[in-house]
Motif scaffolding. Sequence first.
Motif, mmCIF file in Angstrom:
data_model
loop_
_atom_site.group_PDB
_atom_site.id
_atom_site.type_symbol
_atom_site.label_atom_id
_atom_site.label_comp_id
_atom_site.label_asym_id
_atom_site.label_seq_id
_atom_site.Cartn_x
_atom_site.Cartn_y
_atom_site.Cartn_z
ATOM 1 N N ARG A 258 0.827 -1.207 0.000
ATOM 2 C CA ARG A 258 0.000 0.000 0.000
ATOM 3 C C ARG A 258 0.862 1.259 0.000
ATOM 4 O O ARG A 258 0.582 2.201 -0.764
ATOM 5 N N PRO A 259 1.909 1.350 0.823
ATOM 6 C CA PRO A 259 2.803 2.517 0.701
ATOM 7 C C PRO A 259 3.456 2.635 -0.666
ATOM 8 O O PRO A 259 3.649 3.750 -1.168
ATOM 9 N N MET A 260 3.815 1.500 -1.283
ATOM 10 C CA MET A 260 4.433 1.559 -2.603
ATOM 11 C C MET A 260 3.467 2.100 -3.650
ATOM 12 O O MET A 260 3.850 2.893 -4.526
ATOM 13 N N VAL A 261 2.206 1.672 -3.601
ATOM 14 C CA VAL A 261 1.206 2.163 -4.553
ATOM 15 C C VAL A 261 1.011 3.668 -4.386
ATOM 16 O O VAL A 261 0.939 4.417 -5.373
ATOM 17 N N ALA A 262 0.908 4.132 -3.126
ATOM 18 C CA ALA A 262 0.734 5.563 -2.886
ATOM 19 C C ALA A 262 1.976 6.357 -3.292
ATOM 20 O O ALA A 262 1.862 7.457 -3.867
ATOM 21 N N TRP A 263 3.158 5.804 -3.038
ATOM 22 C CA TRP A 263 4.407 6.502 -3.398
ATOM 23 C C TRP A 263 4.565 6.599 -4.911
ATOM 24 O O TRP A 263 5.067 7.600 -5.435
ATOM 25 N N ALA A 264 4.128 5.558 -5.637
ATOM 26 C CA ALA A 264 4.287 5.546 -7.091
ATOM 27 C C ALA A 264 3.453 6.613 -7.779
ATOM 28 O O ALA A 264 3.710 6.960 -8.944
ATOM 29 N N GLU A 265 2.451 7.176 -7.093
ATOM 30 C CA GLU A 265 1.616 8.217 -7.694
ATOM 31 C C GLU A 265 2.423 9.466 -8.054
ATOM 32 O O GLU A 265 2.014 10.239 -8.922
ATOM 33 N N ARG A 266 3.563 9.662 -7.404
ATOM 34 C CA ARG A 266 4.372 10.856 -7.695
ATOM 35 C C ARG A 266 4.951 10.809 -9.107
ATOM 36 O O ARG A 266 5.395 11.835 -9.638
ATOM 37 N N PHE A 267 4.959 9.621 -9.728
ATOM 38 C CA PHE A 267 5.539 9.463 -11.061
ATOM 39 C C PHE A 267 4.485 9.490 -12.162
ATOM 40 O O PHE A 267 4.793 9.186 -13.313
ATOM 41 N N ARG A 268 3.250 9.810 -11.811
ATOM 42 C CA ARG A 268 2.205 9.889 -12.823
ATOM 43 C C ARG A 268 2.445 11.112 -13.704
ATOM 44 O O ARG A 268 2.640 12.232 -13.209
ATOM 45 N N ALA A 269 2.432 10.902 -15.020
ATOM 46 C CA ALA A 269 2.686 11.988 -15.974
ATOM 47 C C ALA A 269 1.354 12.512 -16.507
ATOM 48 O O ALA A 269 0.691 11.858 -17.300
ATOM 49 N N GLU A 270 0.954 13.681 -16.033
ATOM 50 C CA GLU A 270 -0.264 14.304 -16.513
ATOM 51 C C GLU A 270 -0.222 15.782 -16.185
ATOM 52 O O GLU A 270 0.521 16.223 -15.312
ATOM 53 N N GLU A 271 -1.027 16.545 -16.908
ATOM 54 C CA GLU A 271 -1.026 17.994 -16.734
ATOM 55 C C GLU A 271 -1.912 18.442 -15.577
ATOM 56 O O GLU A 271 -1.656 19.469 -14.970
ATOM 57 N N SER A 272 -2.985 17.711 -15.296
ATOM 58 C CA SER A 272 -3.853 18.074 -14.179
ATOM 59 C C SER A 272 -3.755 17.007 -13.110
ATOM 60 O O SER A 272 -3.799 15.817 -13.415
ATOM 61 N N ALA A 273 -3.615 17.417 -11.877
ATOM 62 C CA ALA A 273 -3.436 16.468 -10.782
ATOM 63 C C ALA A 273 -4.740 15.745 -10.477
ATOM 64 O O ALA A 273 -5.834 16.305 -10.610
ATOM 65 N N SER A 274 -4.606 14.492 -10.087
ATOM 66 C CA SER A 274 -5.779 13.714 -9.708
ATOM 67 C C SER A 274 -6.349 14.268 -8.403
ATOM 68 O O SER A 274 -5.624 14.637 -7.481
ATOM 69 N N ALA A 275 -7.669 14.320 -8.349
ATOM 70 C CA ALA A 275 -8.314 14.902 -7.180
ATOM 71 C C ALA A 275 -8.253 14.000 -5.963
ATOM 72 O O ALA A 275 -8.313 14.463 -4.836
ATOM 73 N N ASP A 276 -8.158 12.703 -6.185
ATOM 74 C CA ASP A 276 -8.218 11.748 -5.082
ATOM 75 C C ASP A 276 -7.148 10.689 -5.300
ATOM 76 O O ASP A 276 -7.296 9.822 -6.159
ATOM 77 N N LYS A 277 -6.064 10.773 -4.576
ATOM 78 C CA LYS A 277 -4.952 9.857 -4.755
ATOM 79 C C LYS A 277 -4.928 8.810 -3.655
ATOM 80 O O LYS A 277 -5.462 9.037 -2.566
#
Length: 573
Positions: A258-277
């Motif tokens: 679970r920490p790894m999944v949450a940490w990996a969100e920092r590498f998401r490539a997109e212009e608008s941030a996800s509202a709910d991570k």
Amino acid sequence: MFPSRGVWRRPAFRWVDAVVLVGVAVLLFGLLRLAPSLNAPFLPNQAPSQVSTDPAELPYYAVRSLLRMFIALVLSVVFTFVYSTAAARLPRASKALIPLLDILQSVPVLGFLTVTVTAFISLFPGSSLGLECASIFAIFTAMAWNMTFAFYQSLVSQPRDLDEAARIMRLTKWQRFWRLDVPSGMIPLVWNGMMSFGGAWFFLAASESITVLKHTYALPGIGSYVAAAMQQGSLSKVAIAIVVMVVMVVAVNILFWRPMVAWAERFRAEESASADKPRSVVLDLLRRSVVPAVVARPARPVGRLLDRITRPFGLAEHPLSKPLVRQRTGDVFFAGLVTAAVAFGAWRAVTYLHVRGDLGQFGHAFLLGGATFGRVVVLLVFATLIWVPVGVWIGMNPKVSRIAQPVVQVLASFPANLLFPFATAFFVATGMSLDVGGILLMALGAQWYILFNVIAGASAIPSDLREAMQLMGVGGWLRWKRFILPAIFPAYVTGGITAAGGAWNASIVAEIVSYGKHHLEAYGLGAYIANASANSDFPKVLIGVVVMSVYVVGVNRLFWRRLYAIAEARYSL
């Protein structure tokens, strides 16, 4: 007068730091206590063939198994980085590395054990470290291929603008790998690592209770405990092992995945941030503590040193075109070298089987392989129809994902072969043939590859694209046809090819099951290899592995590779 006083003062030691330090101390203490047992005295003729089935031993067995799993996971990550990068960045080498990966994926765990156990025991005479290495290597072979396929797919589908940016900034190959390649492939790597970790539980019994040369060696572990309980026909002890396994799987998911999944969100490539991570309490504690930064500080000079060392090997850029004569010469040389190696190996295998008089077994083995192939196809069709919509629903709905992801992680990480005794009892009670029931048993271990990859693919879709679809009012089948299916297609192909390989591997434990006095066997190649391995009949094991490799490589080249090419050309974001 001194407005900056206190700015450079070290942060005070807080309760968060105390919690993290206690966790690190407990981890180190456990490793130090377990280390001597890995190198215990070992005599092959006096080694026990079963472990104790006393439930009081289960906590110790669970920790031993968990240590093997994490060592194999680290080795799998290293292998993934090296092999995937070579396959994606070296065009001539990829022509051999990708088919070789198909073959390695198709070789069952028992096939690796038959060859490697004796070698590891000879490498560490008089020590159980040889058996430990053999067990870890077997678990590694159940993890590595799925992660390698996922990371390779992320490299070959990397956006061209990022590649051009790496060239413009004149990054070295080492810098490009850590600043571009690894971040861009982190989300699929984490999800597939989670799936590989769960898939390895499936083969834990075979990896800890090893049969070679008609002798069984049992290592302390929860897999060998389950194997002994199944042989004794004790459903109550199997049920206790299931409870311990569920507790361990939930703990691993809370403290690690679970920490790894949450940490990996920092590498998401997109212009608008996800509202709910995704969130993780453990990750929040680590981020608020200064302990990780203190621990990582000594590694920074090493990274700078590696940057300087790798700079002479060239920059990340490479020529867009090469002289045609040079390219053809290199291709011919490399193809000739690979062809010679394959021809030599095939000649040695045919000579060995001819001397043993087993060449006639190939026809029968191919017929058995056809039966197993039919089960694999049925499994993939039903898994696709069921899990693609579910995976999209979970991956594209953050609120659903928060609830469903932990449940899916637990289900995928749970070793389904622990349910085999209950399934065997059900088959015996209902009179169901294992020829049909084997499909269900194979699905318990293979279907999750499709689900996890689809979730990863759906969750990686940039938020701005989702918002654009909503603003344009695109819905229904048109939304699936023009947006969702193309977006998840590369991830689905990775899930499909690894699910097919996992199903072939699972056939070894799904086509022949035993519980107490009951013994069920299906008509298929998996049962053929399992029987040959149990009887230490190496020629038949070799024949079974070769036939399984032919089926897997043939289907991958004729079907899955073409889908990979379509994914790279048309559906990479």
